[in-house]
Design a protein around this motif. Structure first.
Motif, PDB file in Angstrom:
ATOM      1  N   THR A 118       0.835   3.630   1.864  1.00 27.76           N
ATOM      2  CA  THR A 118       1.137   3.964   3.252  1.00 27.76           C
ATOM      3  C   THR A 118       2.193   3.034   3.851  1.00 27.76           C
ATOM      4  O   THR A 118       2.743   3.321   4.911  1.00 27.76           O
ATOM      5  CB  THR A 118      -0.139   3.869   4.100  1.00 27.76           C
ATOM      6  OG1 THR A 118      -0.716   2.564   3.900  1.00 27.76           O
ATOM      7  CG2 THR A 118      -1.143   4.927   3.699  1.00 27.76           C
TER       8      THR A 118
ATOM      9  N   PHE B 118      -4.012  -0.215  -5.083  1.00 24.66           N
ATOM     10  CA  PHE B 118      -4.411   0.647  -3.981  1.00 24.66           C
ATOM     11  C   PHE B 118      -4.703   2.047  -4.502  1.00 24.66           C
ATOM     12  O   PHE B 118      -4.081   2.504  -5.460  1.00 24.66           O
ATOM     13  CB  PHE B 118      -3.285   0.752  -2.947  1.00 24.66           C
ATOM     14  CG  PHE B 118      -3.157  -0.448  -2.065  1.00 24.66           C
ATOM     15  CD1 PHE B 118      -3.957  -0.597  -0.940  1.00 24.66           C
ATOM     16  CD2 PHE B 118      -2.228  -1.420  -2.352  1.00 24.66           C
ATOM     17  CE1 PHE B 118      -3.823  -1.699  -0.123  1.00 24.66           C
ATOM     18  CE2 PHE B 118      -2.083  -2.528  -1.537  1.00 24.66           C
ATOM     19  CZ  PHE B 118      -2.888  -2.669  -0.419  1.00 24.66           C
TER      20      PHE B 118
ATOM     21  N   ALA C  67       0.852  -1.180   0.000  1.00 25.07           N
ATOM     22  CA  ALA C  67       0.000   0.000   0.000  1.00 25.07           C
ATOM     23  C   ALA C  67       0.895   1.240   0.000  1.00 25.07           C
ATOM     24  O   ALA C  67       2.018   1.192   0.513  1.00 25.07           O
ATOM     25  CB  ALA C  67      -0.888   0.009   1.244  1.00 25.07           C
TER      26      ALA C  67
ATOM     27  N   ARG D 238      -7.831  -8.853   5.868  1.00 23.65           N
ATOM     28  CA  ARG D 238      -9.094  -8.781   5.121  1.00 23.65           C
ATOM     29  C   ARG D 238      -8.967  -9.657   3.883  1.00 23.65           C
ATOM     30  O   ARG D 238      -7.889  -9.784   3.319  1.00 23.65           O
ATOM     31  CB  ARG D 238      -9.372  -7.351   4.725  1.00 23.65           C
ATOM     32  CG  ARG D 238     -10.710  -7.147   4.094  1.00 23.65           C
ATOM     33  CD  ARG D 238     -11.344  -5.905   4.598  1.00 23.65           C
ATOM     34  NE  ARG D 238     -12.741  -5.943   4.187  1.00 23.65           N
ATOM     35  CZ  ARG D 238     -13.439  -4.892   3.939  1.00 23.65           C
ATOM     36  NH1 ARG D 238     -12.898  -3.719   4.055  1.00 23.65           N
ATOM     37  NH2 ARG D 238     -14.683  -4.989   3.583  1.00 23.65           N
TER      38      ARG D 238
ATOM     39  N   ASP E 154       1.759   0.134   5.223  1.00 29.75           N
ATOM     40  CA  ASP E 154       1.327  -0.670   6.360  1.00 29.75           C
ATOM     41  C   ASP E 154       0.575  -1.946   5.972  1.00 29.75           C
ATOM     42  O   ASP E 154       0.157  -2.706   6.832  1.00 29.75           O
ATOM     43  CB  ASP E 154       0.456   0.163   7.293  1.00 29.75           C
ATOM     44  CG  ASP E 154      -0.840   0.620   6.636  1.00 29.75           C
ATOM     45  OD1 ASP E 154      -0.937   0.561   5.392  1.00 29.75           O
ATOM     46  OD2 ASP E 154      -1.752   1.045   7.374  1.00 29.75           O
TER      47      ASP E 154
ATOM     48  N   THR F  56      -4.145   7.102  -1.516  1.00 30.54           N
ATOM     49  CA  THR F  56      -4.147   7.289  -0.063  1.00 30.54           C
ATOM     50  C   THR F  56      -3.858   5.992   0.693  1.00 30.54           C
ATOM     51  O   THR F  56      -3.549   6.019   1.875  1.00 30.54           O
ATOM     52  CB  THR F  56      -5.516   7.793   0.417  1.00 30.54           C
ATOM     53  OG1 THR F  56      -6.503   6.800   0.091  1.00 30.54           O
ATOM     54  CG2 THR F  56      -5.864   9.122  -0.209  1.00 30.54           C
ATOM     55  N   GLY F  57      -4.005   4.831   0.006  1.00 26.27           N
ATOM     56  CA  GLY F  57      -3.824   3.540   0.648  1.00 26.27           C
ATOM     57  C   GLY F  57      -5.038   3.066   1.411  1.00 26.27           C
ATOM     58  O   GLY F  57      -5.032   2.000   2.004  1.00 26.27           O
ATOM     59  N   ARG F  58      -6.121   3.857   1.398  1.00 23.75           N
ATOM     60  CA  ARG F  58      -7.309   3.520   2.177  1.00 23.75           C
ATOM     61  C   ARG F  58      -8.327   2.692   1.394  1.00 23.75           C
ATOM     62  O   ARG F  58      -9.315   2.246   1.948  1.00 23.75           O
ATOM     63  CB  ARG F  58      -7.949   4.783   2.722  1.00 23.75           C
ATOM     64  CG  ARG F  58      -7.029   5.504   3.695  1.00 23.75           C
ATOM     65  CD  ARG F  58      -7.671   6.734   4.285  1.00 23.75           C
ATOM     66  NE  ARG F  58      -9.008   6.509   4.817  1.00 23.75           N
ATOM     67  CZ  ARG F  58      -9.279   6.176   6.073  1.00 23.75           C
ATOM     68  NH1 ARG F  58      -8.294   6.002   6.921  1.00 23.75           N
ATOM     69  NH2 ARG F  58     -10.520   6.015   6.475  1.00 23.75           N
ATOM     70  N   ALA F  59      -8.102   2.479   0.112  1.00 19.65           N
ATOM     71  CA  ALA F  59      -9.012   1.668  -0.704  1.00 19.65           C
ATOM     72  C   ALA F  59      -8.205   0.748  -1.605  1.00 19.65           C
ATOM     73  O   ALA F  59      -7.103   1.089  -2.041  1.00 19.65           O
ATOM     74  CB  ALA F  59      -9.921   2.565  -1.541  1.00 19.65           C
TER      75      ALA F  59
ATOM     76  N   ARG G 228      -0.927  -7.555   6.686  1.00 17.44           N
ATOM     77  CA  ARG G 228      -0.136  -6.587   7.422  1.00 17.44           C
ATOM     78  C   ARG G 228       1.179  -7.276   7.786  1.00 17.44           C
ATOM     79  O   ARG G 228       1.166  -8.342   8.395  1.00 17.44           O
ATOM     80  CB  ARG G 228      -0.853  -6.132   8.674  1.00 17.44           C
ATOM     81  CG  ARG G 228      -2.230  -5.573   8.357  1.00 17.44           C
ATOM     82  CD  ARG G 228      -2.511  -4.305   9.100  1.00 17.44           C
ATOM     83  NE  ARG G 228      -3.857  -3.825   8.814  1.00 17.44           N
ATOM     84  CZ  ARG G 228      -4.141  -2.948   7.873  1.00 17.44           C
ATOM     85  NH1 ARG G 228      -3.187  -2.448   7.131  1.00 17.44           N
ATOM     86  NH2 ARG G 228      -5.375  -2.551   7.665  1.00 17.44           N
TER      87      ARG G 228
END
Length: 108
Positions: free
Chosen positions: A52, A95, A50, A80, A54, A98-101, A72
Motif C-alpha cells: 500500500t 507483507f 508495504a 508497531r 503507507d 493487501t498490506g494489512r498483515a 510510517r
C-alpha cells in the motif's frame, strides 16, 4: 547504504545507511531528495515497503532478539513493534499482498 526498497508508485525508495538511519527518497526529483528520516537501533537493517506504500517493515538481520518495526514515513517512532522471544533471530519479513498483515520468519 545497506538496503533499499522501491515504493509501489515507483517514485520513492527507502534506504538504510551505516550511520544508523533510514530514509525515504523522492527519486522523481533531480537530484533525489530525502523526504523522511528516522534513527535505527542498529546500522545494518533490512526493510520493505508495504504494498500500500503507507508503511515500511524494518528489521536487524544480525541481532538476536531484535524487533521487527513497522514504520510510517514521516513519523519518528515505530507505529508497531513485533518482538521475538529471547534467543530468536528474525531472518525475514513480508507483507501480505493487501498490506494489512506482516509476517516474519525466525531462526531458533
Amino acid at each position: 547504504f545497506y538496503d533499499f526498497w522501491w515504493h509501489p508508485d515507483g517514485k520513492r525508495v527507502v534506504t538504510t545507511f551505516d550511520d544508523g538511519t533510514a530514509g525515504v527518497w523522492d527519486v522523481a526529483t533531480n537530484p533525489p531528495t530525502r523526504t523522511a528520516t528516522w534513527p535505527l537501533a542498529a546500522s545494518r537493517r533490512w526493510l520493505e515497503f508495504a504494498p500500500t506504500g503507507d508503511a515500511v517493515a524494518v528489521l536487524n538481520v544480525e541481532d538476536w532478539g531484535a524487533p521487527v518495526e513497522l514504520r510510517r514515513p514521516g513519523e519518528s517512532k515505530a507505529a508497531r513493534t513485533l518482538t521475538p522471544a529471547p534467543g530468536e533471530l528474525t531472518v525475514g519479513a513480508a507483507f501480505a499482498p493487501t498490506g494489512r498483515a506482516l509476517s516474519h520468519s525466525k531462526n531458533v
